[in-house]
Structure formats: C-alpha cells, structure tokens
Design an enzyme around this catalytic site. Structure first.
Site, PDB file in Angstrom:
ATOM      1  NE  ARG A 159      -0.867   3.236   0.360  1.00 45.43           N
ATOM      2  CZ  ARG A 159      -2.172   2.932   0.341  1.00 45.43           C
ATOM      3  NH1 ARG A 159      -2.892   3.158  -0.723  1.00 45.43           N
ATOM      4  NH2 ARG A 159      -2.750   2.409   1.395  1.00 45.43           N
ATOM      5  CG  ASN A 160       4.016  -4.694   0.844  1.00 47.41           C
ATOM      6  OD1 ASN A 160       5.154  -4.795   1.289  1.00 47.41           O
ATOM      7  ND2 ASN A 160       3.018  -5.468   1.245  1.00 47.41           N
ATOM      8  CG  LEU A 161       6.347   0.394   3.651  1.00 51.57           C
ATOM      9  CD1 LEU A 161       6.358   0.871   5.100  1.00 51.57           C
ATOM     10  CD2 LEU A 161       6.899   1.476   2.720  1.00 51.57           C
TER      11      LEU A 161
END
Length: 169
Positions: free
Chosen positions: A48-50
């Site tokens: 979920r890190n962008l």
C-alpha cells in the site's frame, strides 16, 4: 527472573544499500525501511506504499507493475536514486515514531557516487529533518508528503502533485 518482553532492547536494524549511480540527478531519501521492506530487502515493499505508483507517474514507466529487480535499472535510467537518511536504528514495527538509537547514513560520499546529483527529495517529515544538512551542501531540497500507508490523510493525486516538484528546477 527474566525481563518482560517490552523491556528487552531490540536488536539494531540495518537499512538497505543505496540505489544510485553516476547518473543520479534526483535522490529520494526515506527515513528507514519498514518491516515489509526489510523482510523483502526491497525499498518500499509494503503493497500500500505509494512510492512506486508515484515514481511510475513521474517517469512514465510502469515501475509499480514490474518485478523489483527490473524497477531499479529503469529508475536509475531516469536519473532517480533511492536511499534513507538512517542506516541503522532500533525499532519495533514500522512507524518512524518508534525509531530509537538512530544512526545516519554516510552522506559525505554522495558527491563521489553521484556527481550529477542536484535535487534531494525527502519522503516525509522524519527524513525531511535532514533537509538543512543537504541545503548547506548545495543541493536543492524538497520535503514531500510521505508515501507510507500510515499517512493516508492525503489522496494519491495530492501527493503526486507535491512530488512533481522533484522535476521542477
């Protein structure tokens, strides 16, 4: 009698090697790899890190969809590098607020490793505390909103708009 688990000091954690080369013009510095990244030995491994979707948008490359070992050469080909401000620390979990005993990376060697380096972007406020040190060394610095899933108050679009400042200059 043994100490409670919370009283046992955690072992020092060691960060990841820098992803840079002689063509690096923009260096993105995080604080310290999260637990998922350390386990995978990959920058920004949390799904979920962008960071990878943002770098995909900035480079025009599908970096987020590529296997990790294919991302890095493509990222470097666009003049981007990755590293962290901390090379070691003690921490339970992945939150920057849990970092104890921080030890900074050796940035003195950046001029040698990256002679074309112009801009240093800091991925979040924790790493951004190092911006004055890089300003003093003559680099253009940009403190950016964190790409961490823990910093979910800002939308992807708003983060991307801020991250585009890396390319201006």
């Amino acid at each position: 009698m043994s100490k409670p688990a919370s009283a046992i000091p955690s072992a020092p954690l060691t960060g990841l090697a820098p992803v840079v080369d002689a063509g690096t013009r923009i260096l993105v510095l995080g604080s310290f790899p999260g637990a998922a990244s350390l386990a995978a030995q990959q920058y920004y491994a949390h799904p979920r890190n962008l960071l990878w979707p943002i770098l995909s948008a900035l480079t025009g490359e599908p970096l987020a969809q590529l296997p990790y070992d294919e991302r890095l050469p493509r990222l470097l080909a666009h003049g981007f590098g990755l590293w962290d401000v901390l090379g070691a620390c003690e921490r339970e979990g992945s939150l920057d607020s849990a970092i104890r005993q921080p030890a900074a990376n050796d940035f003195a060697r950046l001029r040698e490793l990256c002679p074309l380096l112009e801009t240093v972007g800091f991925n979040g406020q924790t790493s951004g505390k190092f911006a004055p040190q890089f300003d003093a060394a003559g680099y253009r610095t940009v403190v950016l909103p964190s790409t961490s899933p823990a910093h979910a108050a800002m939308t992807f679009e708003h983060k991307l708009t801020s991250w585009r400042r890396l390319l201006a200059g």
